[in-house]
Design an enzyme around this catalytic site. Structure first.
Site, PDB file in Angstrom:
ATOM      1  N   ILE A  97       0.879  -1.158   0.000  1.00  0.00           N
ATOM      2  CA  ILE A  97       0.000   0.000   0.000  1.00  0.00           C
ATOM      3  C   ILE A  97       0.924   1.216   0.000  1.00  0.00           C
ATOM      4  O   ILE A  97       1.656   1.442   0.959  1.00  0.00           O
ATOM      5  CB  ILE A  97      -0.993  -0.004   1.188  1.00  0.00           C
ATOM      6  CG1 ILE A  97      -1.949   1.171   1.108  1.00  0.00           C
ATOM      7  CG2 ILE A  97      -0.299  -0.072   2.502  1.00  0.00           C
ATOM      8  CD1 ILE A  97      -3.131   1.065   2.064  1.00  0.00           C
ATOM      9  N   TYR A  98       0.960   1.885  -1.133  1.00  0.00           N
ATOM     10  CA  TYR A  98       1.865   3.011  -1.315  1.00  0.00           C
ATOM     11  C   TYR A  98       1.108   4.203  -1.875  1.00  0.00           C
ATOM     12  O   TYR A  98       0.254   4.039  -2.742  1.00  0.00           O
ATOM     13  CB  TYR A  98       3.017   2.662  -2.269  1.00  0.00           C
ATOM     14  CG  TYR A  98       4.027   1.738  -1.649  1.00  0.00           C
ATOM     15  CD1 TYR A  98       4.986   2.223  -0.762  1.00  0.00           C
ATOM     16  CD2 TYR A  98       4.028   0.384  -1.934  1.00  0.00           C
ATOM     17  CE1 TYR A  98       5.907   1.378  -0.171  1.00  0.00           C
ATOM     18  CE2 TYR A  98       4.952  -0.470  -1.359  1.00  0.00           C
ATOM     19  CZ  TYR A  98       5.893   0.031  -0.485  1.00  0.00           C
ATOM     20  OH  TYR A  98       6.804  -0.803   0.101  1.00  0.00           O
ATOM     21  N   GLY A 109      -4.186   6.754   1.659  1.00  0.00           N
ATOM     22  CA  GLY A 109      -3.812   5.481   2.265  1.00  0.00           C
ATOM     23  C   GLY A 109      -4.982   4.842   2.988  1.00  0.00           C
ATOM     24  O   GLY A 109      -5.177   3.627   2.919  1.00  0.00           O
ATOM     25  N   ASN A 136       9.744   2.192   9.481  1.00  0.00           N
ATOM     26  CA  ASN A 136       8.744   3.014   8.789  1.00  0.00           C
ATOM     27  C   ASN A 136       7.669   3.379   9.813  1.00  0.00           C
ATOM     28  O   ASN A 136       6.570   2.829   9.831  1.00  0.00           O
ATOM     29  CB  ASN A 136       8.156   2.257   7.594  1.00  0.00           C
ATOM     30  CG  ASN A 136       7.289   3.136   6.719  1.00  0.00           C
ATOM     31  OD1 ASN A 136       6.884   4.231   7.100  1.00  0.00           O
ATOM     32  ND2 ASN A 136       6.971   2.637   5.527  1.00  0.00           N
ATOM     33  N   TYR A 143      -1.051   1.474  10.713  1.00  0.00           N
ATOM     34  CA  TYR A 143      -1.650   0.147  10.891  1.00  0.00           C
ATOM     35  C   TYR A 143      -2.160  -0.052  12.316  1.00  0.00           C
ATOM     36  O   TYR A 143      -3.238  -0.619  12.518  1.00  0.00           O
ATOM     37  CB  TYR A 143      -0.671  -0.950  10.479  1.00  0.00           C
ATOM     38  CG  TYR A 143      -0.392  -0.919   8.994  1.00  0.00           C
ATOM     39  CD1 TYR A 143      -1.431  -1.006   8.071  1.00  0.00           C
ATOM     40  CD2 TYR A 143       0.890  -0.768   8.504  1.00  0.00           C
ATOM     41  CE1 TYR A 143      -1.201  -0.950   6.707  1.00  0.00           C
ATOM     42  CE2 TYR A 143       1.138  -0.714   7.142  1.00  0.00           C
ATOM     43  CZ  TYR A 143       0.089  -0.806   6.256  1.00  0.00           C
ATOM     44  OH  TYR A 143       0.327  -0.737   4.914  1.00  0.00           O
ATOM     45  N   LYS A 145      -3.284   2.283  14.254  1.00  0.00           N
ATOM     46  CA  LYS A 145      -4.498   3.089  14.324  1.00  0.00           C
ATOM     47  C   LYS A 145      -5.692   2.335  13.721  1.00  0.00           C
ATOM     48  O   LYS A 145      -6.834   2.501  14.152  1.00  0.00           O
ATOM     49  CB  LYS A 145      -4.286   4.410  13.575  1.00  0.00           C
ATOM     50  CG  LYS A 145      -5.499   5.334  13.549  1.00  0.00           C
ATOM     51  CD  LYS A 145      -5.270   6.528  12.651  1.00  0.00           C
ATOM     52  CE  LYS A 145      -5.548   6.084  11.248  1.00  0.00           C
ATOM     53  NZ  LYS A 145      -5.793   7.065  10.251  1.00  0.00           N
TER      54      LYS A 145
END
Length: 173
Positions: A97-98, A109, A136, A143, A145
């Site tokens: 996921i970028y 995102g 990162n 993630y 959250k």
């Protein structure tokens, strides 16, 4: 910002995904890695034959986030044998996921993640899982959250360097 819409990608989107993948990976990881290792990864991971194989795999799905006619991010999810590690039939891997750095903080995102979640529910999966580089911090926070919890670690090779990825999963109700 205009509205973002998401479409499922196909092999016809190969060149677009190559460009988008290279750009977003570079933006995300170049500041933390050698230029040589980044360039080798981009060459190998986004090679036409490799990406074509991934796009044609029946257990992988790609989605592109668009702002008007401009691609601003993408998502790749895997089930079954396409999963990079667990290959659990009850799970869906969120492999990539970028989002372009120009669109960080603009909920792109989150929209892509929501698409992964929707796909997992549609395919009746029990959980989502992923690996994310421990350094990162922005992604790890994102993630967490969204309800992911760490369950292990694995090694991601970037050139001759080994980096530690956190393995995270979210149980679906």
């Amino acid at each position: 910002m205009t509205s973002i819409h998401i479409t499922q990608a196909s092999v016809q989107d190969l060149n677009l995904l190559q460009d988008l993948g290279r750009e977003t990976f570079y933006e995300t990881f170049a500041p933390h890695n050698s230029e040589e290792q980044i360039q080798q990864y981009l060459t190998d991971s986004f090679a036409e034959d490799k990406l074509t194989e991934e796009l044609n795999h029946p257990d992988s799905l790609f989605f592109i986030a668009w702002e008007d006619e401009n691609p601003v991010g993408y998502l790749k999810v895997n089930s079954g044998t396409a999963q990079t590690e667990l290959q659990d039939e009850t799970s869906l891997e969120l492999e990539r996921i970028y989002v372009k750095s120009s669109h960080h903080g603009k909920k792109v995102g989150q929209l892509l993640y929501n698409k992964a979640l929707e796909t997992a529910v549609e395919y009746r999966k029990k959980y989502l899982w992923l690996g994310v580089w421990e350094e990162n911090h922005r992604a790890v926070s994102f993630y967490k959250k969204n309800g992911f919890e760490e369950f292990g670690k694995h090694i991601f090779r970037l050139g001759d360097e080994e980096q530690t990825d956190l393995m995270m999963k979210k149980i679906l109700d």
